[in-house]
Design a protein around this motif. Structure first.
Motif, short mmCIF file in Angstrom:
data_model
loop_
_atom_site.label_atom_id
_atom_site.label_comp_id
_atom_site.label_asym_id
_atom_site.label_seq_id
_atom_site.Cartn_x
_atom_site.Cartn_y
_atom_site.Cartn_z
N ASP A 17 37.58 39.84 42.23
CA ASP A 17 38.45 39.08 41.61
C ASP A 17 39.73 39.20 41.62
O ASP A 17 40.62 37.85 42.03
CB ASP A 17 38.45 39.68 40.19
CG ASP A 17 37.24 39.54 39.32
OD1 ASP A 17 36.43 38.63 39.73
OD2 ASP A 17 37.07 40.30 38.13
N ALA A 18 40.44 40.14 42.53
CA ALA A 18 41.66 40.30 43.02
C ALA A 18 41.67 39.34 44.23
O ALA A 18 42.72 38.67 44.85
CB ALA A 18 42.18 41.84 43.30
N VAL A 19 40.80 39.50 45.19
CA VAL A 19 40.63 38.81 46.47
C VAL A 19 40.75 37.28 45.89
O VAL A 19 41.53 36.34 46.54
CB VAL A 19 39.42 39.11 47.28
CG1 VAL A 19 39.14 37.75 48.37
CG2 VAL A 19 39.56 40.39 47.86
N ASN A 20 39.96 36.87 45.15
CA ASN A 20 39.88 35.39 44.64
C ASN A 20 41.12 34.87 44.07
O ASN A 20 41.57 33.73 44.15
CB ASN A 20 38.71 35.02 43.67
CG ASN A 20 37.33 35.30 44.27
OD1 ASN A 20 37.41 34.91 45.58
ND2 ASN A 20 36.22 35.38 43.72
N ALA A 21 41.92 35.80 43.24
CA ALA A 21 43.23 35.45 42.78
C ALA A 21 44.29 35.55 43.77
O ALA A 21 45.47 35.16 43.53
CB ALA A 21 43.56 36.47 41.55
N GLY A 22 44.17 36.14 44.91
CA GLY A 22 45.27 36.19 45.98
C GLY A 22 46.09 37.20 45.74
O GLY A 22 47.39 37.29 45.75
N ASP A 23 45.61 38.12 44.82
CA ASP A 23 46.50 39.43 44.35
C ASP A 23 46.27 40.99 45.15
O ASP A 23 45.44 41.42 44.90
CB ASP A 23 46.08 39.45 42.90
CG ASP A 23 47.10 40.39 41.77
OD1 ASP A 23 48.17 40.93 42.62
OD2 ASP A 23 47.15 40.64 40.67
#
Length: 128
Positions: A17-23
């Motif tokens: 999820d963080a990878v996909n959010a660029g976070d």
């Protein structure tokens, strides 16, 4: 399924999820200072290198990752996961999207406080 396996499955999902959010921030909290990453065609890099690679990639492209856990093995204070990943990389400046797919193996280490952190990660992705 035991509590450790459940925690690792949740971490894997949170990571994607963080990878996909660029976070980047949550990703850094899920790895120790001595984390190591292996990617074909690149020299091995650690936590600082991860920050640089991740930030540069997300400045240049929209990245969408799907990851399916195929195996979770917990042995005491160490665990590993094997996942099948597919990655779509769409250049922000325009151009053709790249599709990558392959396997990822991740080694997790349990910390004295009970948290699991990503210690080693090897992504074996190639053009789909």
């Amino acid at each position: 399924m035991g509590a450790d396996e459940r925690a690792i499955r949740e971490l894997h999902s949170t990571w994607i999820d963080a990878v996909n959010a660029g976070d980047l921030v949550p990703l850094l909290t899920m790895m120790p200072d001595d984390a190591v990453f292996l990617i074909p065609g690149r020299a091995t890099f650690g936590r600082d290198g991860f920050s640089d690679v991740f930030s540069a990639a997300h400045k240049q492209a929209r990245i969408s990752c799907r990851s399916e856990l195929e195996e979770v093995v917990v042995v005491g204070e160490v665990a590993y996961t094997r996942a099948r990943d597919s990655l779509s990389v769409i250049p922000i400046s325009g151009g053709e999207a790249k599709q990558l797919a392959g396997h990822r193996i991740t080694v997790w280490r349990k910390q004295p406080d009970g948290r699991w952190l990503l210690a080693r990660d090897a992504a074996l992705l190639s053009p789909a």
